[in-house]
Motif scaffolding. Sequence first.
Motif, mmCIF file in Angstrom:
data_model
loop_
_atom_site.group_PDB
_atom_site.id
_atom_site.type_symbol
_atom_site.label_atom_id
_atom_site.label_comp_id
_atom_site.label_asym_id
_atom_site.label_seq_id
_atom_site.Cartn_x
_atom_site.Cartn_y
_atom_site.Cartn_z
ATOM 1 N N ALA A 145 6.780 39.637 -35.926
ATOM 2 C CA ALA A 145 6.704 38.292 -35.610
ATOM 3 C C ALA A 145 5.300 38.152 -34.666
ATOM 4 O O ALA A 145 5.433 37.229 -33.963
ATOM 5 N N ASP A 146 4.431 38.862 -34.882
ATOM 6 C CA ASP A 146 3.135 38.610 -34.110
ATOM 7 C C ASP A 146 2.104 37.944 -34.661
ATOM 8 O O ASP A 146 2.209 37.228 -35.978
ATOM 9 N N SER A 147 0.787 37.619 -34.190
ATOM 10 C CA SER A 147 -0.144 36.889 -34.857
ATOM 11 C C SER A 147 -1.167 37.883 -35.367
ATOM 12 O O SER A 147 -1.486 39.057 -34.810
ATOM 13 N N THR A 148 -1.903 37.705 -36.529
ATOM 14 C CA THR A 148 -2.639 38.577 -37.380
ATOM 15 C C THR A 148 -3.883 37.599 -37.920
ATOM 16 O O THR A 148 -3.899 36.599 -38.270
ATOM 17 N N PHE A 149 -4.920 38.398 -38.125
ATOM 18 C CA PHE A 149 -6.117 37.874 -38.541
ATOM 19 C C PHE A 149 -6.299 38.712 -39.915
ATOM 20 O O PHE A 149 -6.734 39.848 -39.858
ATOM 21 N N VAL A 150 -6.135 38.091 -41.045
ATOM 22 C CA VAL A 150 -6.147 38.736 -42.384
ATOM 23 C C VAL A 150 -6.838 38.066 -43.475
ATOM 24 O O VAL A 150 -7.107 36.801 -43.515
ATOM 25 N N ASN A 151 -7.101 38.656 -44.525
ATOM 26 C CA ASN A 151 -7.838 38.238 -45.838
ATOM 27 C C ASN A 151 -6.736 38.523 -46.708
ATOM 28 O O ASN A 151 -5.804 39.606 -46.543
ATOM 29 N N TYR A 152 -6.141 37.847 -47.619
ATOM 30 C CA TYR A 152 -5.093 38.068 -48.557
ATOM 31 C C TYR A 152 -5.457 37.505 -49.915
ATOM 32 O O TYR A 152 -6.278 36.560 -50.188
ATOM 33 N N GLN A 153 -4.516 38.003 -50.743
ATOM 34 C CA GLN A 153 -4.785 37.256 -52.179
ATOM 35 C C GLN A 153 -3.166 37.672 -52.753
ATOM 36 O O GLN A 153 -2.510 38.599 -52.665
ATOM 37 N N GLY A 154 -2.754 36.560 -53.428
ATOM 38 C CA GLY A 154 -1.317 36.517 -53.833
ATOM 39 C C GLY A 154 -1.515 36.224 -55.494
ATOM 40 O O GLY A 154 -1.926 35.177 -55.765
ATOM 41 N N ASN A 155 -0.519 37.097 -56.089
ATOM 42 C CA ASN A 155 -0.479 36.864 -57.604
ATOM 43 C C ASN A 155 1.220 37.282 -57.826
ATOM 44 O O ASN A 155 1.888 37.764 -57.119
ATOM 45 N N VAL A 156 1.432 36.522 -58.871
ATOM 46 C CA VAL A 156 2.780 36.823 -59.410
ATOM 47 C C VAL A 156 2.809 38.107 -60.285
ATOM 48 O O VAL A 156 1.672 38.732 -60.906
ATOM 49 N N THR A 206 -1.970 41.298 -51.672
ATOM 50 C CA THR A 206 -2.844 42.213 -51.082
ATOM 51 C C THR A 206 -3.441 41.735 -49.832
ATOM 52 O O THR A 206 -3.653 40.460 -49.784
ATOM 53 N N PHE A 207 -3.704 42.520 -48.725
ATOM 54 C CA PHE A 207 -4.489 42.009 -47.618
ATOM 55 C C PHE A 207 -5.027 43.049 -46.917
ATOM 56 O O PHE A 207 -5.075 44.355 -47.016
ATOM 57 N N ASP A 208 -5.939 42.559 -45.976
ATOM 58 C CA ASP A 208 -7.006 43.310 -45.318
ATOM 59 C C ASP A 208 -6.427 42.612 -43.634
ATOM 60 O O ASP A 208 -6.449 41.629 -43.401
ATOM 61 N N LEU A 209 -5.791 43.855 -42.918
ATOM 62 C CA LEU A 209 -5.521 43.466 -41.490
ATOM 63 C C LEU A 209 -6.862 43.788 -40.262
ATOM 64 O O LEU A 209 -6.742 44.851 -40.240
ATOM 65 N N TYR A 210 -7.602 42.658 -40.209
ATOM 66 C CA TYR A 210 -8.647 42.887 -39.238
ATOM 67 C C TYR A 210 -8.375 43.068 -37.823
ATOM 68 O O TYR A 210 -8.621 44.048 -37.054
ATOM 69 N N ARG A 211 -7.420 42.068 -37.265
ATOM 70 C CA ARG A 211 -6.968 42.010 -36.043
ATOM 71 C C ARG A 211 -5.405 41.630 -35.816
ATOM 72 O O ARG A 211 -4.798 41.277 -36.638
#
Length: 300
Positions: free
Chosen positions: A120-131, A212-217
């Motif tokens: 339930a927090d705030s996050t700074f991310v890059n992401y990609q969604g695939n089936v 897939t995701f990168d969690l920066y902050r």
Amino acid sequence: MNMIRNVIVAVLGLFILASCSKDDDSVEVTPPRDRGEVEVESQANLKAYLNTHFYNYEEFEAKEDGFNYKIVFDTISGVNSDKTPLMSQVITEKFTYLDTEYTLYTLVAREGAGIQPTFADSTFVNYQGNVVGGDKFDSSVTPLWFDLTQVVFGFANGLKNLKAGTQFSQNADGSVSFGNDYGIGAVFIPSGLAYFNGSGTGYSAYSDLVFTFDLYRAVEDTDDDNDGVPNWKEDINGNNFLNEIEDDSDGDNIPDYLDTDDDGDGTLTRDEIVINADGTITYTDSNNDGTPDYLDPDVN
């Protein structure tokens, strides 16, 4: 680029549909199928994929110069027949949502070294969604801030298994540079914890998804209503999801994490707790009935 955000509040039912993309072209199938039956199908599909695919874990382990630290999935066959399947490497978690038990699978390719967010927090991310086993339907071009209360259940609860990075700095042009200790992972989501009977460009109803995701902050103890009680603490039924009627203590059709008076007694939640000098919170129980004052309408 599509935003990981789409919230529709049903006034009478307090049901909020939170999605990770496609908020303009999503179409729902009516009536929806039985959730339990769909979950059985989703688990068969996810397990089949996880048992027959691997990710480039050897590159993550080698950490060679020039490696881009991006997760790549491939089939276990031929020259890759000796690879370790994803099923042996994922974190398996069970959740109850809308009276159905679901299983979620999270891959932690690199844990990260900083703050570990809750669901339930705030996050700074890059992401990609695939089936799962299919094509990409959504992605970010640059990192974005997301309140995890406003994304699909599976995305938020997969991301919580990572930690943010600790190495970042602002450049002269205003851009931000990150080091190489941020969390990297993926979550495999059954349709019931994603869009379920919703569909959109690139995905159909009852699609199982992988992000897939990168969690920066990350921001610890995010408090959306600024009432002094962190969002995660306002998960009354403890199922790691906040936008449902079970998390509305006073029945006013506003979930507690967005309600400044959780018990509806006319006294603000912030005035019924004690925020100590060190930032910790004391949840007072004036009448010693086992219910803290901010959730007890008999105390004001």
